[in-house]
Write an enzyme that holds these catalytic residues in place. Structure first.
Site, PDB file in Angstrom:
ATOM      1  N   GLU A 123      -5.363  -8.631   0.292  1.00  0.00           N
ATOM      2  CA  GLU A 123      -6.033  -8.374   1.571  1.00  0.00           C
ATOM      3  C   GLU A 123      -7.506  -8.097   1.319  1.00  0.00           C
ATOM      4  O   GLU A 123      -7.856  -7.369   0.384  1.00  0.00           O
ATOM      5  CB  GLU A 123      -5.470  -7.139   2.299  1.00  0.00           C
TER       6      GLU A 123
ATOM      7  N   GLU B  37       0.799  -1.218   0.000  1.00  0.00           N
ATOM      8  CA  GLU B  37       0.000   0.000   0.000  1.00  0.00           C
ATOM      9  C   GLU B  37       0.840   1.280   0.000  1.00  0.00           C
ATOM     10  O   GLU B  37       0.763   2.096   0.933  1.00  0.00           O
ATOM     11  CB  GLU B  37      -0.957   0.009   1.203  1.00  0.00           C
TER      12      GLU B  37
END
Ligand code: NOJ
Length: 412
Positions: free
Chosen positions: A319, A155
């Protein structure tokens, strides 16, 4: 209705070093935890650094065939130029145990935390510091033998936004223009790692991709720009070598990614704000449903997977998860999201795996231990207590199919 997944589809769980290992004393987060700049301390976290054997055993027992975790740069290099062989060997052992159990490891090199010594030199804000990153990646090449999937960064835009734009997270900067410099250097760091490791491993990048939509038709244009700034300009630049930012285009060098990891949790609705502000000022559609306050929007995963397929690379859902005290809600969450992953597969998107966040309850950064994302509860003395959802997910992964009781989901 019934959903079927192919035999080689990966079903795993995901974690990150600082959130589960405990005693990660050499990174920037730990430092800011100690000096009181962060509201919670990670401390022993889930004590995974000692209990790794039990945790791997548990994953195997539950029937998961993949596991995404991160290695901690600051454990391997606690000081500049000082290599920690013990940490290196522990990670080796973890990888070997996973392989022995038939669990496919997926390893992230950078999951939000960096060595304190590196950050004291300016971290990713300075391009010349990438030589330290290169040393780490070089060591990682030996460490990762047998691993299939390697993600360079987790991220990157969340890291940039939280640490350098809103300044909620270390290193607490709060300077928009500098934030995009950090983003550009992370792209360069990704390119370096891809060049060093690709061929030996499948080397990708893990990107948070919330579904970003306008709050009303009036903010359609702003929402599109926020979507680009947060979700797509980074990925575009991985391949094109040109990063578009609100401050102009930056040349970062053409590179590649062998796969794209998609972290999907929720929907962001954007009002009429400046697009840079829109990165952190959004709405969850009137209400938040999870402990994080995030809206549950299962159909959004279909939309972002479809959009991410434009890069023509294999995709992993690296995720997807929910923080809740109601485990039945977690089961429902997983089923609904898998349904939309299956829809994306049916429509030709090359999705190769799904990793639930997280294997167990852990240290949720500035939110501490309150949010419960785990399939497994961590009780007193770090006792692992699998929830009903852990078994449910195990059945899905073993049978590779799933039955939905609530009919068709809406199409976005
Ligand atoms: C994304 C991050 O990668 C992970 O560290 C975090 O715990 C989860 N989202 C949940 O917020």
């Amino acid at each position: 209705m019934k959903i079927k997944f192919s035999d080689n589809f990966l079903f795993g769980t995901a974690t990150a070093a600082h959130q589960i290992e405990g005693d990660n004393k050499w990174n920037d987060w730990w430092y800011y935890e100690q000096v009181g700049k962060l509201p919670y301390k990670s401390g022993k976290a889930c004590n995974h650094w000692e209990l790794y054997r039990d945790d791997i055993e548990l994953m195997a027992e539950l029937g998961y065939n993949a596991y995404r975790f991160s290695i901690e740069w600051s454990r391997i290099f606690p000081e500049e130029g000082k290599f920690n062989e013990e940490a290196f060997n522990r990670y080796r052992e973890i990888i070997e145990l996973l392989l022995e159990k038939g669990i496919t490891p997926s390893v992230t090199l950078h999951h939000f935390t960096s060595p304190l010594w590196f950050m004291r030199k300016g971290g990713f804000a300075k391009e010349e510091n990438l030589k330290y990153w290169e040393q780490y990646v070089d060591k990682a090449a030996d460490l990762l033998k047998g691993v299939k999937l390697v993600a360079t960064f987790n991220e990157p835009m969340v890291y940039v936004m939280m640490g350098y734009l809103t300044a909620y997270w270390p290193p607490f900067w709060g300077d928009a223009e500098k934030a995009f410099t950090v983003e550009a250097n992370i792209l360069r760091a990704h390119r370096i790692a891809h060049e060093l490791l690709s061929g030996k491993f499948e080397v990708g990048i893990v990107k948070s991709l919330p579904l970003i939509r306008p709050l009303s038709p009036a903010s359609a244009e702003v929402a599109r720009e926020v979507d680009n700034l947060q979700n797509w300009y980074f990925l575009d630049a991985v391949f094109s070598g040109e990063l578009k930012t609100p401050f102009g285009t930056v040349r970062t060098g053409e590179g590649d990614a062998d796969f794209i990891g998609v972290n999907y949790y929720t929907l962001h609705l954007i009002g009429n704000v400046d697009p840079v502000e829109g990165l952190y000022r959004y709405d969850f559609g009137g209400y938040g449903r999870t402990q994080m306050g995030w809206k549950i929007c299962p159909e959004g995963i279909y939309a972002v997977l479809k959009e991410a397929s434009r890069y023509e690379r294999p995709i992993y859902v690296t995720e997807n998860g929910i923080a809740t005290l109601n485990d039945a809600e977690r089961i429902d969450f997983i089923a609904r999201h898998l349904y939309h992953v299956a829809r994306a597969l049916r429509d030709g998107v090359d999705v190769r795996g799904y990793f639930y966040w997280s294997l167990m309850d852990n240290y949720e950064w500035d939110k501490g231990f309150e949010p419960k994302f785990g399939l497994v509860e961590v009780g007193a003395n770090f006792r692992r207590i699998p929830r009903e959802s852990a078994r449910f997910y195990g059945t899905v992964t073993r049978e590779r199919r799933l039955e939905l009781n609530h009919g068709e989901e809406p199409t976005p």
